[in-house]
Design an enzyme around this catalytic site. Sequence first.
Site, mmCIF file in Angstrom:
data_model
loop_
_atom_site.group_PDB
_atom_site.id
_atom_site.type_symbol
_atom_site.label_atom_id
_atom_site.label_comp_id
_atom_site.label_asym_id
_atom_site.label_seq_id
_atom_site.Cartn_x
_atom_site.Cartn_y
_atom_site.Cartn_z
ATOM 1 N N GLU A 1 -113.191 -20.983 23.024
ATOM 2 C CA GLU A 1 -113.861 -20.566 24.554
ATOM 3 C C GLU A 1 -113.200 -18.861 24.804
ATOM 4 O O GLU A 1 -111.961 -18.834 25.017
ATOM 5 C CB GLU A 1 -113.069 -21.213 25.374
ATOM 6 C CG GLU A 1 -113.192 -21.134 27.021
ATOM 7 C CD GLU A 1 -112.077 -21.379 28.076
ATOM 8 O OE1 GLU A 1 -112.435 -20.091 28.878
ATOM 9 O OE2 GLU A 1 -111.262 -22.379 28.437
ATOM 10 N N CYS B 1 -110.977 -18.211 34.136
ATOM 11 C CA CYS B 1 -112.538 -17.998 32.731
ATOM 12 C C CYS B 1 -113.551 -18.397 33.582
ATOM 13 O O CYS B 1 -114.986 -18.708 32.816
ATOM 14 C CB CYS B 1 -111.757 -19.111 31.005
ATOM 15 S SG CYS B 1 -111.941 -20.828 31.534
#
Length: 676
Positions: free
Chosen positions: A258, A297
Amino acid sequence: MSLMDVSSYAAGEWVKPGAGARNIASAVTGEVIASAGNDALDVQAMLDHARNIGGPALRKMTFHERAKMLKALGQYLTEHKQKLYDISFSTGATQGDHGFDIDGGIGTLFVFASKGRREMPDGHVYLDGDVEQFSRHGTFKGQHICTPMQGVALHINAYNFPVWGMLEKLAPTLLAGMPAIVKPATATSYVTELCVRLMLESGLLPEGALQFVAGGTGDMLDRLTCQDVVSFTGSADTALKLRSTPAILENAVRFTAEADSLNSSILGPDAEPGTPEFDLFVKEVQREMTVKAGQKCTAIRRIIAPEAQVEAVIDALRERLAKNVIGDPAAEGTRMGALVSTGQRADVLEKIAILETEAERVIGDPDNFEVVGADREKGAFLPPMLFRCADPDKATKVHETEAFGPVSTIMGYRDLDHAVELANRGQGSLVVSLITNDGEVARDVAMGVGAYHGRIYINNRTSMKESTGHGAPLPHMVHGGPGRAGGGEEMGGIRGVMHFMQRTAVQGSPDMLQAIGQQFVPGAEEKPAPAHPFTRTFTELQIGETIVTDPREVTLDDIEHFAEFTGDTFYAHMDDEAAKRNPFFPGRVAHGYLLLSFAAGLFVEPNEGPVLANTGLDNLRFMQPVPAGDSIHVKLTVKKKTRRTDEYGEVRWHVTILNQDDALVAEYELLTMNAY
């Protein structure tokens, strides 16, 4: 404040910082508060410990036993989470930020515990999909099974979520039956270390199930095999470097990432000022700019609004952000704390300089803002900053530069296709949000942006009171995204567990498949029940145990009485000529639900016994009509058993209704709760 030693937990021992250790400074005061790292860690011993001790211990446990362990871990951390709150303030996080990190991580444990008990078997093999029949008579079949990988999962985590970032990976890993080595970012590793200590002190984890690295991993990546898994969260550059490790490439080591993400939020064309959606949009953007000081994020980096509404959005954001109190994260009233370090603040300022080549700063001044209760120069503070890009079509930097802090850029779109095009310019994002009350807008956007995004978050006046927010991934659903976002997936319920298991195609006779999956496979040897199965306890019942009932004739009077009693007078049951004109029926036929009722009457044991409740039926299919004069009988087989509590378990029965010629009339799965 005394200097903290952030130790590693390796092969069953805590190892204090040593050669190569780094100092860690408080995000609030700039003072050194901890030391972490030890270049002398025996990484091979850690891998051996996980593979030879932790793995076998976890694999001996059933999925339900592991799920129960996760629930107990969540309860233990809940009891001690104040310790995690207290230490987390030094990362710059406010009390509100703790909800995203600490509470979010604990909640993830509970979700995977629940899903493990409800969606996985109380056994060691997970069955993926239905049985496939390869031969005419059904003596050769196949099934996909999933079993735990026999190596170790190396979790490399980012600094912004020292608890949730670890637990979102750890929960599915342990549920799969695989041990983990956790390596957090050094800047906030002292929070992760405390969480690991709490879990180990709980005594709930088998030895070797969890190890912890503070600092670097040395040459651990070079020692990985085809049975190991790497799960990474961080920058795309670092992900590429790690993914390119020769051992990972040569051994086809599973690698999920990720990485960077230029997430966007789209204001629907219907969401004009004065609508609930417009106010919601501004609130969502303001929250994503300030929670965790924008160090998420999933934060909104690009704000995409109709050209006619750009100024209104800027004005509304200016008003809301003016109320944002920046300061000591532990102080009451502080709305936004500091970035994690002065180094990260410097990185954000560098990225801002890049954005300024294509966009104008319209809110926030990094050289002139107020900090309450802390020294602005010593701490890693920045104000929320909004940039406006007047020409997003010609711009490139705003679509590829992520300032990982309280920074976002607003841009206008001409029409919905243009909005979709701008969102996709991020070349792969974790999440895009859409605020609209128009279902057609939602469909068009979802179809347009789906290929470039891991999650589409849609909110409006109906869902706004209960929605979790643009920036809140849920453990039930995948967290990840294509392209720039890393191309990986985390969480996603049982999908996440599969990252740590091997899917294998098994082929053989029904008996062999049944023995492996511990679930009845049609065609396998049936065991005559020694007594009526409804008189036998959950423990006594055996997979494949079967009874065949006596037959019962279905009469025309039965059909008419059922129709009158229930009100179901559908023509196929009442009008012979109309039924004959139907290609499915020879004439009047029995109701399907009449057949189910007769079937229950044939196999049910009426007296009090271990069957506590009928909780439903699954996969009901009617294969052949039953006209008046036909007879039916039932075959009842124990298909699967699943423990639910210490007092009772669920029994899944395979039920077939057959006519006088043994032709299959109906088939379904009956669910009952049986006492032990």
